[in-house]
Design an enzyme around this catalytic site. Structure first.
Site, PDB file in Angstrom:
ATOM      1  N   HIS A 114       0.126  -5.486 -10.172  1.00 23.55           N
ATOM      2  CA  HIS A 114       0.187  -4.831 -11.278  1.00 23.55           C
ATOM      3  C   HIS A 114       1.279  -5.631 -12.373  1.00 23.55           C
ATOM      4  O   HIS A 114       1.438  -5.155 -13.367  1.00 23.55           O
ATOM      5  CB  HIS A 114       0.830  -3.418 -11.376  1.00 23.55           C
ATOM      6  CG  HIS A 114      -0.416  -2.599 -10.470  1.00 23.55           C
ATOM      7  ND1 HIS A 114      -1.656  -2.248 -11.051  1.00 23.55           N
ATOM      8  CD2 HIS A 114      -0.238  -1.682  -9.352  1.00 23.55           C
ATOM      9  CE1 HIS A 114      -2.320  -1.623 -10.198  1.00 23.55           C
ATOM     10  NE2 HIS A 114      -1.523  -1.425  -9.224  1.00 23.55           N
ATOM     11  N   ASP A 150      -7.955  -3.958  -3.758  1.00 23.27           N
ATOM     12  CA  ASP A 150      -6.924  -2.782  -3.940  1.00 23.27           C
ATOM     13  C   ASP A 150      -7.981  -1.838  -4.700  1.00 23.27           C
ATOM     14  O   ASP A 150      -8.521  -2.221  -5.688  1.00 23.27           O
ATOM     15  CB  ASP A 150      -5.885  -3.370  -4.641  1.00 23.27           C
ATOM     16  CG  ASP A 150      -4.922  -2.247  -4.499  1.00 23.27           C
ATOM     17  OD1 ASP A 150      -3.947  -2.374  -3.661  1.00 23.27           O
ATOM     18  OD2 ASP A 150      -4.813  -1.322  -5.413  1.00 23.27           O
ATOM     19  N   HIS A 152      -6.786   0.013  -6.924  1.00 24.13           N
ATOM     20  CA  HIS A 152      -6.132  -0.044  -8.349  1.00 24.13           C
ATOM     21  C   HIS A 152      -6.522  -1.252  -8.852  1.00 24.13           C
ATOM     22  O   HIS A 152      -6.793  -2.359  -8.308  1.00 24.13           O
ATOM     23  CB  HIS A 152      -4.707   0.373  -8.200  1.00 24.13           C
ATOM     24  CG  HIS A 152      -4.325   1.404  -7.373  1.00 24.13           C
ATOM     25  ND1 HIS A 152      -3.716   1.625  -6.296  1.00 24.13           N
ATOM     26  CD2 HIS A 152      -4.400   2.957  -8.069  1.00 24.13           C
ATOM     27  CE1 HIS A 152      -3.496   2.969  -6.058  1.00 24.13           C
ATOM     28  NE2 HIS A 152      -3.878   3.525  -6.982  1.00 24.13           N
ATOM     29  N   ASP A 230      -5.929   0.809  -0.145  1.00 24.79           N
ATOM     30  CA  ASP A 230      -5.818   2.215  -0.688  1.00 24.79           C
ATOM     31  C   ASP A 230      -7.427   2.544  -1.066  1.00 24.79           C
ATOM     32  O   ASP A 230      -7.311   3.588  -1.420  1.00 24.79           O
ATOM     33  CB  ASP A 230      -4.733   2.132  -1.644  1.00 24.79           C
ATOM     34  CG  ASP A 230      -4.781   1.109  -2.626  1.00 24.79           C
ATOM     35  OD1 ASP A 230      -5.690   0.116  -2.545  1.00 24.79           O
ATOM     36  OD2 ASP A 230      -3.594   0.924  -3.342  1.00 24.79           O
TER      37      ASP A 230
END
Ligand SMILES: [Zn+2]
Length: 287
Positions: A114, A150, A152, A230
């Site tokens: 991120h 991931d 996200h 995740d």
């Protein structure tokens, strides 16, 4: 399998934060107590500043030394820049090991995908995978692909690699979900596969398979994996549906590309994280 890790990456913590040192400590224990996957352990080398500055501004590095939180998810810590640099160093060592024909995993924190060029966010401070991808491209690799599973969106990796020659990003992630980006492809080289919350496991696997097919068609010379765990069905931070054997399949599918490959830990917050990592690594190793 080479595991690059460092006792020092467990040296910082914030009460109640899901990105906690126990994620790594429990994974060390899991990997040390098993015999199915032979492991060579190594510590990261000193970090190459020039490699970091391909992806981040000098102002951003200076900001990481200030004792002010970046946002509610992304606290400041004493000596944060040193922790972040060690995680980058492990990514760069993983790149070297992959080029030498090794199977390799960077088991470090903080994660990176991120982190933007001049902004820390989402538990991430320096973008380990983008720094390693740009280093690979700058030192002769052709068609460097980042594969980000991931749950996200890898928004920082996208922002840093957007339209960079000889780099591409393939990100499969939940939307709507943090950070709220990744709904469509961007530029000539960033390919996004958004999936709604509660997507069935079969559909999630189908979309991952499509992204892997797209990755194969890109004909990568080298693959860097943002390995977040995740999207697991029982992860507390998102509404994914993957099971442990799906991470085995991901590792196996990436190995079958037959090109130099290295993986870096991103997210993964369930108690089963150590098992998921081991299962993925068995797939990568072909065990
Ligand atoms: Zn994540």
């Amino acid at each position: 399998m080479r595991i690059i890790t460092d006792e020092r990456c467990t040296g910082y913590s914030h009460p109640g934060h899901p990105e906690r040192a126990e994620r790594i400590i429990a994974t060390w224990e899991k990997l040390r107590c098993q015999t199915e996957l032979p492991i060579t352990w190594s510590q990261p080398s000193p970090c190459d500043e020039a490699a970091i500055l391909r992806a981040h501004t000098p102002e951003h590095l200076a900001r990481l030394t200030k004792p002010e939180d970046f946002d509610d998810d992304t606290p400041s810590y004493p000596n944060l820049l040193e922790y972040a640099r060690a995680s980058v160093a492990a990514a760069l060592d993983a790149l070297k090991a992959a080029r030498a024909g090794e199977t390799v995993f960077s088991l470090m924190r903080p994660p990176g995908h991120h982190a933007l060029r001049s902004r820390a966010m989402g538990f991430c401070y320096l973008n380990n995978v983008a720094i390693a991808a740009l280093e690979a491209a700058a030192t002769g690799a052709k068609r460097v692909a980042v594969f980000d599973f991931d749950v996200h969106h890898g928004n920082g990796t996208e922002a840093i690699l957007l339209n960079k020659p000889d780099c591409a990003l393939f990100s499969i992630h939940q939307f709507p979900c943090y950070p709220g980006t990744g709904t469509r492809n961007l530029g000539s080289n960033c390919f996004n596969y958004p999936l709604p919350p509660q997507t069935s496991r079969a559909e999630y696997r189908h979309v991952l398979a499509s992204a892997l097919e797209h990755l194969r068609a890109y004909k990568p010379g080298l693959v860097a994996v943002s390995a977040g765990f995740d999207a697991y069905a029982r992860d507390p931070l998102a509404q994914g549906s993957l099971e442990a054997e799906d991470f085995y399949w991901l590792g196996q599918s990436l190995r079958k590309l037959g090109v130099p490959l290295f993986s870096l830990l991103e997210g993964g917050y369930s108690a089963e994280l150590p098992e998921l990592i081991l299962t993925y690594l068995k797939g990568v190793e072909g065990k």
